[in-house]
Motif scaffolding. Structure first.
Motif, PDB file in Angstrom:
ATOM      1  N   ASP A   2       0.847  -1.183   0.000  1.00 18.08           N
ATOM      2  CA  ASP A   2       0.000   0.000   0.000  1.00 18.08           C
ATOM      3  C   ASP A   2       0.882   1.233   0.000  1.00 18.08           C
ATOM      4  N   LEU A   3       0.864   1.973  -1.099  1.00 12.34           N
ATOM      5  CA  LEU A   3       1.654   3.197  -1.198  1.00 12.34           C
ATOM      6  C   LEU A   3       0.729   4.397  -1.170  1.00 12.34           C
ATOM      7  N   GLU A   4       1.267   5.524  -0.723  1.00  8.33           N
ATOM      8  CA  GLU A   4       0.534   6.785  -0.719  1.00  8.33           C
ATOM      9  C   GLU A   4       1.257   7.763  -1.622  1.00  8.33           C
ATOM     10  N   THR A   5       0.526   8.748  -2.121  1.00  4.63           N
ATOM     11  CA  THR A   5       1.110   9.783  -2.960  1.00  4.63           C
ATOM     12  C   THR A   5       0.646  11.143  -2.471  1.00  4.63           C
ATOM     13  N   ILE A   6       1.563  12.083  -2.455  1.00  7.67           N
ATOM     14  CA  ILE A   6       1.277  13.489  -2.143  1.00  7.67           C
ATOM     15  C   ILE A   6       2.042  14.328  -3.163  1.00  7.67           C
ATOM     16  N   THR A   7       1.494  15.445  -3.556  1.00  6.14           N
ATOM     17  CA  THR A   7       2.155  16.331  -4.512  1.00  6.14           C
ATOM     18  C   THR A   7       2.513  17.618  -3.792  1.00  6.14           C
ATOM     19  N   LEU A   8       3.784  18.024  -3.935  1.00  9.91           N
ATOM     20  CA  LEU A   8       4.308  19.159  -3.178  1.00  9.91           C
ATOM     21  C   LEU A   8       4.939  20.191  -4.103  1.00  9.91           C
ATOM     22  N   GLY A   9       4.643  21.448  -3.838  1.00  2.76           N
ATOM     23  CA  GLY A   9       5.276  22.556  -4.554  1.00  2.76           C
ATOM     24  C   GLY A   9       6.010  23.422  -3.547  1.00  2.76           C
ATOM     25  N   GLY A  10       7.281  23.641  -3.786  1.00  2.00           N
ATOM     26  CA  GLY A  10       8.079  24.448  -2.851  1.00  2.00           C
ATOM     27  C   GLY A  10       9.197  25.155  -3.587  1.00  2.00           C
ATOM     28  N   VAL A  56       5.984  21.177  -9.230  1.00  3.39           N
ATOM     29  CA  VAL A  56       5.735  20.267  -8.114  1.00  3.39           C
ATOM     30  C   VAL A  56       6.529  18.976  -8.269  1.00  3.39           C
ATOM     31  N   VAL A  57       6.549  18.217  -7.192  1.00  2.00           N
ATOM     32  CA  VAL A  57       6.987  16.828  -7.252  1.00  2.00           C
ATOM     33  C   VAL A  57       5.870  15.960  -6.701  1.00  2.00           C
ATOM     34  N   ARG A  58       5.637  14.867  -7.389  1.00  2.00           N
ATOM     35  CA  ARG A  58       4.741  13.837  -6.880  1.00  2.00           C
ATOM     36  C   ARG A  58       5.618  12.872  -6.102  1.00  2.00           C
ATOM     37  N   VAL A  59       5.306  12.722  -4.837  1.00  2.00           N
ATOM     38  CA  VAL A  59       6.096  11.871  -3.955  1.00  2.00           C
ATOM     39  C   VAL A  59       5.256  10.654  -3.592  1.00  2.00           C
ATOM     40  N   GLN A  60       5.743   9.493  -3.989  1.00  2.00           N
ATOM     41  CA  GLN A  60       5.094   8.234  -3.630  1.00  2.00           C
ATOM     42  C   GLN A  60       5.902   7.620  -2.495  1.00  2.00           C
ATOM     43  N   PHE A  61       5.215   7.188  -1.441  1.00  2.00           N
ATOM     44  CA  PHE A  61       5.927   6.674  -0.274  1.00  2.00           C
ATOM     45  C   PHE A  61       5.188   5.505   0.357  1.00  2.00           C
ATOM     46  N   GLY A  98       2.932  24.764  -2.005  1.00  2.96           N
ATOM     47  CA  GLY A  98       1.638  24.106  -2.103  1.00  2.96           C
ATOM     48  C   GLY A  98       1.707  22.644  -1.713  1.00  2.96           C
ATOM     49  N   ILE A  99       0.634  22.182  -1.107  1.00  2.00           N
ATOM     50  CA  ILE A  99       0.450  20.767  -0.795  1.00  2.00           C
ATOM     51  C   ILE A  99      -0.837  20.349  -1.483  1.00  2.00           C
ATOM     52  N   TYR A 100      -0.724  19.399  -2.390  1.00  3.07           N
ATOM     53  CA  TYR A 100      -1.867  18.952  -3.184  1.00  3.07           C
ATOM     54  C   TYR A 100      -2.135  17.487  -2.854  1.00  3.07           C
ATOM     55  N   TRP A 101      -3.231  17.270  -2.138  1.00  2.00           N
ATOM     56  CA  TRP A 101      -3.516  15.946  -1.615  1.00  2.00           C
ATOM     57  C   TRP A 101      -4.205  15.066  -2.646  1.00  2.00           C
ATOM     58  N   HIS A 102      -4.058  13.755  -2.438  1.00  2.00           N
ATOM     59  CA  HIS A 102      -4.636  12.759  -3.337  1.00  2.00           C
ATOM     60  C   HIS A 102      -5.825  12.045  -2.706  1.00  2.00           C
ATOM     61  N   GLU A 103      -5.844  11.973  -1.399  1.00  2.00           N
ATOM     62  CA  GLU A 103      -6.927  11.316  -0.664  1.00  2.00           C
ATOM     63  C   GLU A 103      -7.473  12.310   0.363  1.00  2.00           C
TER      64      GLU A 103
END
Length: 176
Positions: A2-10, A56-61, A98-103
């Motif tokens: 189970d992976l999660e993804t968040i998108t971050l702009g900084g 942004v970067v899409r970060v999968q963790f 920016g923090i752009y959520w997926h869930e």
């Protein structure tokens, strides 16, 4: 898994990508553009500042190895969330925080961390929080940019210090 993804702009995505590629528990990082009006914009369009997108970067963790809270704690250390539409000499709405959520469930954690960051900063945080929308992957030459170009001027003078700050501040989180 189970992976999660968040998108971050900084600011410039090269900085965030270079850091998150070294974070233990992060399984993938992709540079891109998010939360603007143009479909599949180019880097040149983004640089004009008129598309509404953020770099942004899409970060999968793997949330069993690193929590969203920890991903966000790193985020708030490696960029300045109190400057509107800029990071250092990078100026324009494409460089916004920016923090752009997926869930939707991610929003509660984001809100908790923002309260803590605001409490710790004398300046108010201007980080945009919204669902990720209209995302597109950046051009291939932007992917893994710092890893491929560490001696390039911007990388040496802007990206490398952020990577060093991450490595010092979060030594236990550095991928071995």
């Amino acid at each position: 898994m189970d992976l999660e993804t968040i998108t971050l702009g900084g600011g410039c995505f090269w900085c965030l990508e270079a850091v998150y590629e070294q974070v233990d528990g992060v399984t993938a990082v992709e540079s891109g553009y998010s939360n603007g009006q143009v479909i599949a914009p180019t880097y040149e369009q983004i640089c004009g500042g008129d598309t509404g997108h953020a770099e942004v970067v899409r970060v999968q963790f793997d949330p069993h190895r690193i929590t969203l809270r920890e991903v966000l704690e790193i985020f708030f250390v490696i960029h300045d969330p109190t400057t509107l539409n800029r990071q250092g000499n990078d100026v324009g709405p494409q460089y916004r925080s920016g923090i752009y959520w997926h869930e939707p469930s991610q929003q509660a954690v984001i809100d908790e961390v923002l309260v803590e960051v605001n409490r710790a900063n004398k300046d108010r945080v201007v980080t945009e929080v919204a669902p990720e929308r209209n995302y597109s992957r950046a051009e291939d030459y932007h992917q893994h940019y710092f890893a491929r170009n560490p001696g390039q001027g911007y990388c040496a003078f802007v990206v490398a210090p952020k990577v060093d700050k991450f490595r010092r501040t979060f030594a236990a989180r550095v991928r071995r």
